[in-house]
Design a protein around this motif. Structure first.
Motif, PDB file in Angstrom:
ATOM      1  N   LEU A 248      19.592 -28.198 -24.682  1.00  0.00           N
ATOM      2  CA  LEU A 248      19.940 -28.909 -23.459  1.00  0.00           C
ATOM      3  C   LEU A 248      19.128 -30.181 -23.193  1.00  0.00           C
ATOM      4  O   LEU A 248      19.513 -30.967 -22.338  1.00  0.00           O
ATOM      5  N   SER A 249      18.041 -30.396 -23.886  1.00  0.00           N
ATOM      6  CA  SER A 249      17.133 -31.479 -23.520  1.00  0.00           C
ATOM      7  C   SER A 249      17.037 -32.517 -24.632  1.00  0.00           C
ATOM      8  O   SER A 249      17.176 -32.205 -25.811  1.00  0.00           O
ATOM      9  N   ASP A 250      16.761 -33.767 -24.201  1.00  0.00           N
ATOM     10  CA  ASP A 250      16.550 -34.833 -25.179  1.00  0.00           C
ATOM     11  C   ASP A 250      15.177 -34.717 -25.827  1.00  0.00           C
ATOM     12  O   ASP A 250      15.013 -35.022 -27.001  1.00  0.00           O
ATOM     13  N   ASP A 251      14.181 -34.338 -25.071  1.00  0.00           N
ATOM     14  CA  ASP A 251      12.836 -34.122 -25.608  1.00  0.00           C
ATOM     15  C   ASP A 251      12.363 -32.732 -25.172  1.00  0.00           C
ATOM     16  O   ASP A 251      11.637 -32.585 -24.188  1.00  0.00           O
ATOM     17  N   PRO A 252      12.797 -31.695 -25.871  1.00  0.00           N
ATOM     18  CA  PRO A 252      12.548 -30.321 -25.414  1.00  0.00           C
ATOM     19  C   PRO A 252      11.072 -29.943 -25.382  1.00  0.00           C
ATOM     20  O   PRO A 252      10.664 -29.149 -24.540  1.00  0.00           O
ATOM     21  N   LEU A 253      10.261 -30.513 -26.251  1.00  0.00           N
ATOM     22  CA  LEU A 253       8.853 -30.142 -26.272  1.00  0.00           C
ATOM     23  C   LEU A 253       8.129 -30.583 -25.004  1.00  0.00           C
ATOM     24  O   LEU A 253       7.342 -29.829 -24.428  1.00  0.00           O
ATOM     25  N   ILE A 254       8.406 -31.784 -24.545  1.00  0.00           N
ATOM     26  CA  ILE A 254       7.743 -32.273 -23.328  1.00  0.00           C
ATOM     27  C   ILE A 254       8.224 -31.487 -22.118  1.00  0.00           C
ATOM     28  O   ILE A 254       7.429 -31.069 -21.273  1.00  0.00           O
ATOM     29  N   ASP A 255       9.535 -31.253 -22.042  1.00  0.00           N
ATOM     30  CA  ASP A 255      10.060 -30.466 -20.922  1.00  0.00           C
ATOM     31  C   ASP A 255       9.519 -29.031 -20.944  1.00  0.00           C
ATOM     32  O   ASP A 255       9.181 -28.459 -19.905  1.00  0.00           O
ATOM     33  N   PHE A 256       9.429 -28.469 -22.132  1.00  0.00           N
ATOM     34  CA  PHE A 256       8.921 -27.107 -22.273  1.00  0.00           C
ATOM     35  C   PHE A 256       7.450 -27.045 -21.880  1.00  0.00           C
ATOM     36  O   PHE A 256       7.012 -26.119 -21.201  1.00  0.00           O
ATOM     37  N   LYS A 257       6.684 -28.037 -22.278  1.00  0.00           N
ATOM     38  CA  LYS A 257       5.265 -28.089 -21.904  1.00  0.00           C
ATOM     39  C   LYS A 257       5.124 -28.150 -20.386  1.00  0.00           C
ATOM     40  O   LYS A 257       4.285 -27.474 -19.796  1.00  0.00           O
ATOM     41  N   ASP A 258       5.954 -28.943 -19.732  1.00  0.00           N
ATOM     42  CA  ASP A 258       5.934 -29.010 -18.264  1.00  0.00           C
ATOM     43  C   ASP A 258       6.296 -27.664 -17.641  1.00  0.00           C
ATOM     44  O   ASP A 258       5.690 -27.246 -16.654  1.00  0.00           O
ATOM     45  N   ASP A 259       7.283 -26.980 -18.215  1.00  0.00           N
ATOM     46  CA  ASP A 259       7.672 -25.656 -17.705  1.00  0.00           C
ATOM     47  C   ASP A 259       6.513 -24.671 -17.770  1.00  0.00           C
ATOM     48  O   ASP A 259       6.274 -23.911 -16.833  1.00  0.00           O
ATOM     49  N   ILE A 260       5.798 -24.693 -18.875  1.00  0.00           N
ATOM     50  CA  ILE A 260       4.669 -23.772 -19.039  1.00  0.00           C
ATOM     51  C   ILE A 260       3.565 -24.091 -18.048  1.00  0.00           C
ATOM     52  O   ILE A 260       3.025 -23.213 -17.375  1.00  0.00           O
TER      53      ILE A 260
END
Length: 143
Positions: A74-86
């Protein structure tokens, strides 16, 4: 007149002193046994508690990984979004502490810090260490 009992030097039974000594020795041995069994029963719960804590931490990491797989789609940059989620605990994963860092591996396979924000996203590896209680799990996420 006849004597009331047969007193020919034979004793039939225990004296009061022998009974008291037997009770004292028995109670001391019982107290020692009770103390030993009490500690053994108390310590028998420790492996169960450790296993339960490890399973709870594994469940948290599995939820993190499932959410990351959704982010990949779902995301263009999943790692950055995932890091923010954590870091914001938006996934309601439970009670845990974490540390995140960007890493890369050098030519010999050793881990090196990657703090360069201009680093291409396909070379990034997100290192996530999740800690809960005395347990710790480190996972690596990449695209």
């Amino acid at each position: 007149m006849k004597p009331a009992g047969n007193f020919k030097g034979k004793s039939s039974g225990f004296t009061l002193l022998e009974v008291i000594i037997a009770l004292i020795v028995g109670s001391i041995l019982g107290a020692i046994l009770l103390e030993f069994l009490g500690q053994t029963v108390h310590k028998s719960f420790e492996p169960i508690n450790r296993a339960q804590g490890k399973m709870e931490l594994t469940a948290i990491v599995e939820k993190l990984t499932a959410d990351y797989k959704k982010r990949l789609l779902l995301s263009d940059d999943p790692l950055i979004d995932f890091k923010d989620d954590i870091e914001n605990n938006t996934g309601n994963y439970g009670d845990y502490t974490w540390s995140t860092s960007w890493i890369r591996f050098d030519s010999s396979g050793n881990e090196a810090q990657d703090n360069d924000p201009l680093s291409p996203f396909y070379h990034r590896v997100l290192k996530v260490t999740v800690v809960r209680g005395q347990h710790e799990i480190t996972t690596l996420y990449t695209r």
